[in-house]
Design a protein around this motif. Structure first.
Motif, PDB file in Angstrom:
ATOM      1  N   SER A 112     -11.566 -12.712  -6.729  1.00  0.00           N
ATOM      2  CA  SER A 112     -13.009 -12.543  -6.579  1.00  0.00           C
ATOM      3  C   SER A 112     -13.439 -12.830  -5.143  1.00  0.00           C
ATOM      4  CB  SER A 112     -13.747 -13.463  -7.548  1.00  0.00           C
ATOM      5  OG  SER A 112     -15.145 -13.362  -7.384  1.00  0.00           O
ATOM      6  N   GLN A 113     -12.834 -13.827  -4.511  1.00  0.00           N
ATOM      7  CA  GLN A 113     -13.154 -14.132  -3.119  1.00  0.00           C
ATOM      8  C   GLN A 113     -12.782 -12.976  -2.192  1.00  0.00           C
ATOM      9  OE1 GLN A 113     -11.589 -17.903  -1.805  1.00  0.00           O
ATOM     10  NE2 GLN A 113     -12.730 -19.082  -3.315  1.00  0.00           N
ATOM     11  N   VAL A 114     -11.653 -12.324  -2.473  1.00  0.00           N
ATOM     12  CA  VAL A 114     -11.255 -11.162  -1.671  1.00  0.00           C
ATOM     13  C   VAL A 114     -12.283 -10.039  -1.850  1.00  0.00           C
ATOM     14  CG1 VAL A 114      -9.492  -9.398  -1.307  1.00  0.00           C
ATOM     15  CG2 VAL A 114      -8.808 -11.760  -1.772  1.00  0.00           C
ATOM     16  N   ARG A 115     -12.722  -9.814  -3.094  1.00  0.00           N
ATOM     17  CA  ARG A 115     -13.733  -8.779  -3.332  1.00  0.00           C
ATOM     18  C   ARG A 115     -15.033  -9.099  -2.601  1.00  0.00           C
ATOM     19  NH1 ARG A 115     -13.982  -5.389  -7.677  1.00  0.00           N
ATOM     20  NH2 ARG A 115     -15.363  -4.292  -6.242  1.00  0.00           N
ATOM     21  N   THR A 116     -15.431 -10.366  -2.602  1.00  0.00           N
ATOM     22  CA  THR A 116     -16.663 -10.767  -1.931  1.00  0.00           C
ATOM     23  C   THR A 116     -16.555 -10.573  -0.419  1.00  0.00           C
ATOM     24  OG1 THR A 116     -17.169 -12.390  -3.662  1.00  0.00           O
ATOM     25  CG2 THR A 116     -18.245 -12.694  -1.527  1.00  0.00           C
ATOM     26  N   GLU A 117     -15.417 -10.947   0.126  1.00  0.00           N
ATOM     27  CA  GLU A 117     -15.185 -10.752   1.563  1.00  0.00           C
ATOM     28  C   GLU A 117     -15.147  -9.275   1.907  1.00  0.00           C
ATOM     29  OE1 GLU A 117     -11.801 -11.869   4.984  1.00  0.00           O
ATOM     30  OE2 GLU A 117     -11.410 -12.240   2.853  1.00  0.00           O
ATOM     31  N   GLY A 118     -14.582  -8.485   1.021  1.00  0.00           N
ATOM     32  CA  GLY A 118     -14.335  -7.069   1.280  1.00  0.00           C
ATOM     33  C   GLY A 118     -12.873  -6.869   1.593  1.00  0.00           C
ATOM     34  N   VAL A 119     -12.229  -5.956   0.886  1.00  0.00           N
ATOM     35  CA  VAL A 119     -10.783  -5.778   1.049  1.00  0.00           C
ATOM     36  C   VAL A 119     -10.430  -5.399   2.481  1.00  0.00           C
ATOM     37  CG1 VAL A 119      -8.773  -4.478   0.262  1.00  0.00           C
ATOM     38  CG2 VAL A 119     -10.520  -5.165  -1.390  1.00  0.00           C
ATOM     39  N   GLU A 120     -11.192  -4.475   3.071  1.00  0.00           N
ATOM     40  CA  GLU A 120     -10.905  -4.063   4.453  1.00  0.00           C
ATOM     41  C   GLU A 120     -11.104  -5.224   5.417  1.00  0.00           C
ATOM     42  OE1 GLU A 120      -9.616  -1.268   5.422  1.00  0.00           O
ATOM     43  OE2 GLU A 120      -9.612  -0.380   3.409  1.00  0.00           O
ATOM     44  N   ASN A 121     -12.102  -6.061   5.169  1.00  0.00           N
ATOM     45  CA  ASN A 121     -12.305  -7.239   6.012  1.00  0.00           C
ATOM     46  C   ASN A 121     -11.132  -8.203   5.902  1.00  0.00           C
ATOM     47  OD1 ASN A 121     -14.818  -6.310   6.874  1.00  0.00           O
ATOM     48  ND2 ASN A 121     -15.905  -7.326   5.200  1.00  0.00           N
ATOM     49  N   ALA A 122     -10.588  -8.330   4.703  1.00  0.00           N
ATOM     50  CA  ALA A 122      -9.413  -9.188   4.514  1.00  0.00           C
ATOM     51  C   ALA A 122      -8.225  -8.642   5.299  1.00  0.00           C
ATOM     52  CB  ALA A 122      -9.068  -9.307   3.035  1.00  0.00           C
ATOM     53  N   TYR A 123      -8.051  -7.324   5.281  1.00  0.00           N
ATOM     54  CA  TYR A 123      -6.975  -6.723   6.076  1.00  0.00           C
ATOM     55  C   TYR A 123      -7.158  -7.030   7.562  1.00  0.00           C
ATOM     56  CZ  TYR A 123      -5.968  -3.825   1.927  1.00  0.00           C
ATOM     57  OH  TYR A 123      -5.664  -3.358   0.677  1.00  0.00           O
ATOM     58  N   ASP A 124      -8.384  -6.865   8.053  1.00  0.00           N
ATOM     59  CA  ASP A 124      -8.659  -7.125   9.464  1.00  0.00           C
ATOM     60  C   ASP A 124      -8.377  -8.588   9.813  1.00  0.00           C
ATOM     61  OD1 ASP A 124      -9.457  -4.513   9.773  1.00  0.00           O
ATOM     62  OD2 ASP A 124     -11.601  -4.939   9.645  1.00  0.00           O
ATOM     63  N   ARG A 125      -8.736  -9.489   8.920  1.00  0.00           N
ATOM     64  CA  ARG A 125      -8.498 -10.917   9.162  1.00  0.00           C
ATOM     65  C   ARG A 125      -6.999 -11.206   9.274  1.00  0.00           C
ATOM     66  NH1 ARG A 125      -7.893 -14.728   5.266  1.00  0.00           N
ATOM     67  NH2 ARG A 125      -8.846 -13.389   3.672  1.00  0.00           N
ATOM     68  N   HIS A 126      -6.202 -10.569   8.435  1.00  0.00           N
ATOM     69  CA  HIS A 126      -4.751 -10.749   8.529  1.00  0.00           C
ATOM     70  C   HIS A 126      -4.200 -10.172   9.838  1.00  0.00           C
ATOM     71  CE1 HIS A 126      -5.000 -11.733   4.228  1.00  0.00           C
ATOM     72  NE2 HIS A 126      -3.781 -12.225   4.344  1.00  0.00           N
ATOM     73  N   GLU A 127      -4.720  -9.045  10.259  1.00  0.00           N
ATOM     74  CA  GLU A 127      -4.262  -8.451  11.525  1.00  0.00           C
ATOM     75  C   GLU A 127      -4.588  -9.369  12.703  1.00  0.00           C
ATOM     76  OE1 GLU A 127      -2.468  -5.906  12.179  1.00  0.00           O
ATOM     77  OE2 GLU A 127      -2.494  -4.669  10.368  1.00  0.00           O
ATOM     78  N   ARG A 128      -5.789  -9.948  12.696  1.00  0.00           N
ATOM     79  CA  ARG A 128      -6.175 -10.843  13.795  1.00  0.00           C
ATOM     80  C   ARG A 128      -5.291 -12.096  13.822  1.00  0.00           C
ATOM     81  NH1 ARG A 128     -11.347  -9.504  11.887  1.00  0.00           N
ATOM     82  NH2 ARG A 128     -11.584 -11.552  10.893  1.00  0.00           N
ATOM     83  N   ALA A 129      -5.017 -12.640  12.660  1.00  0.00           N
ATOM     84  CA  ALA A 129      -4.171 -13.836  12.595  1.00  0.00           C
ATOM     85  C   ALA A 129      -2.754 -13.523  13.077  1.00  0.00           C
ATOM     86  CB  ALA A 129      -4.145 -14.382  11.175  1.00  0.00           C
ATOM     87  N   ALA A 130      -2.235 -12.366  12.665  1.00  0.00           N
ATOM     88  CA  ALA A 130      -0.884 -11.983  13.078  1.00  0.00           C
ATOM     89  C   ALA A 130      -0.802 -11.778  14.586  1.00  0.00           C
ATOM     90  CB  ALA A 130      -0.463 -10.704  12.346  1.00  0.00           C
ATOM     91  N   GLU A 131      -1.784 -11.083  15.145  1.00  0.00           N
ATOM     92  CA  GLU A 131      -1.779 -10.839  16.588  1.00  0.00           C
ATOM     93  C   GLU A 131      -1.889 -12.141  17.361  1.00  0.00           C
ATOM     94  OE1 GLU A 131      -1.539  -9.685  20.313  1.00  0.00           O
ATOM     95  OE2 GLU A 131      -0.941  -8.530  18.531  1.00  0.00           O
TER      96      GLU A 131
END
Length: 354
Positions: free
Chosen positions: A249-268
């Motif tokens: 539910s937290q992922v849905r609230t954040e937005g799936v695409e936003n979650a992807y972007d957050r993972h990309e930023r952390a990885a970089e």
């Protein structure tokens, strides 16, 4: 500070959801409603209209159950691998009486598309076509994210069912789920819920194939989960379901695409900090997953891991098998896909290296 690539650190809200009094999964409709809502939310995260089910059991259950549900003795299966979990699929196939046709690539390379096509073509020409293929999206021990699309193109051309281990990528990076027949996830990776649940997106073709197999067990059979209107195949893990429901539910609230972007930023951020310390990734960054970074530190991984924990109270992971002491893994997934947390981790790694 737990910063491993699964099980991952669990958010306070998820722990609180798990700690609440839970409805009886066998007799109370409140639990069924919660389960159904979880499956609907997971469909959004998977990005699919396929049925989604959530059996009770750690993520490896899903890998074994997919094979147990689709492979009959004598079935010929294409097992595509460039890592430990890809190899493991072949072991499951053999365990259930199938013939594993393993097409391997080096652990630091992508899939060997020519070898895959040659194997599919040779089997078809011999009149013994391969009916099922297994592959891994993110090989967690090496931090490798495999490009699935070219392989799925070949499997569609030869009309081969596909089973994909997406345990370490689901929720952290896009997956072409609608092109996959069984796409497997788990609670303890990018969702940052406690271990204990498998997730699976299942196509109509896969359900149909299961219906033509003689079941070998209850617990490793996915078919009974197709329709839970009249109850679950066995007593469900109600507290785990509540925790995963909150996490998804937290992922849905954040937005799936936003979650992807957050993972990309952390990885970089993690890899940028690694480059500043003179560290290289395994494999190269073009094939590295946004959910986990594997730094190549030959012969030093265990020493660095131990010092980071003893000096800074941060828990990282090494790799598995022959690479156990050659790879240090930082699990920036789920709750830990956060650049500030990554900076704290890499400060500690830098201090130990210095």
């Amino acid at each position: 500070m737990l910063f491993t690539p699964g099980p991952t650190a669990v958010a306070p809200e998820v722990r609180e959801a798990m700690a609440k009094p839970q409805p009886n999964s066998a007799v109370q409709s409140e639990f069924t409603d919660l389960y159904d809502q979880l499956c609907e939310n997971l469909q959004a995260v998977y990005g699919t209209d396929h049925d989604v089910i959530v059996p009770g059991g750690e993520g490896i259950l899903g890998l074994e159950a997919a094979i147990a549900s689709l492979v009959a003795p004598g079935d010929r299966v294409l097992c595509i691998s460039n890592g430990i979990y890809g190899d493991g699929f072949a072991d499951f196939v053999v365990d259930y009486g199938g013939e594993a046709n393993l097409v391997s690539a080096p652990y630091d390379a992508g899939y060997d598309l020519d070898a895959i096509e040659d194997t599919l073509a040779a089997a078809a020409e011999a009149g013994e076509p391969l009916g099922l293929a297994t592959l891994v999206h993110c090989e967690t021990p090496t931090g490798t994210l495999n490009d699935l699309s070219p392989v799925l193109d070949l499997l569609e051309e030869y009309d081969v069912l596909s089973v994909v281990d997406a345990v370490s990528s689901l929720g952290g990076t896009p997956i072409p789920t609608d092109r996959i027949d069984i796409c497997l996830g788990a609670s303890q990776k990018c969702f940052s819920a406690p271990p204990g649940l498998t997730t699976a997106a299942v196509s109509d073709r896969a359900w149909e194939a299961m219906e033509h197999r003689e079941p070998t067990s209850l617990y490793t059979n996915l078919l009974p989960w197709r329709d839970t209107t009249d109850g679950f195949p066995y007593t469900h893990l109600n507290a785990n379901v509540a925790a995963l429901a909150e996490a998804v539910s937290q992922v849905r609230t954040e937005g799936v695409e936003n979650a992807y972007d957050r993972h990309e930023r952390a990885a970089e951020r993690c890899r940028q900090r690694g480059r500043e310390l003179g560290l290289s990734t395994y494999p190269d960054e073009k094939r590295a997953s946004p959910t986990v970074t594997a730094f190549h530190v030959p012969g030093e991984a265990e020493r660095i891991q131990q010092r980071v924990e003893s000096d800074h109270d941060i828990i990282l992971a090494t790799s598995l098998g022959d690479l156990a002491d050659d790879i240090l893994r930082v699990g920036h997934m789920g709750y830990n896909a956060d650049t500030e947390k990554v900076d704290r981790v890499m400060d500690a790694v830098g201090d130990v290296i210095a």
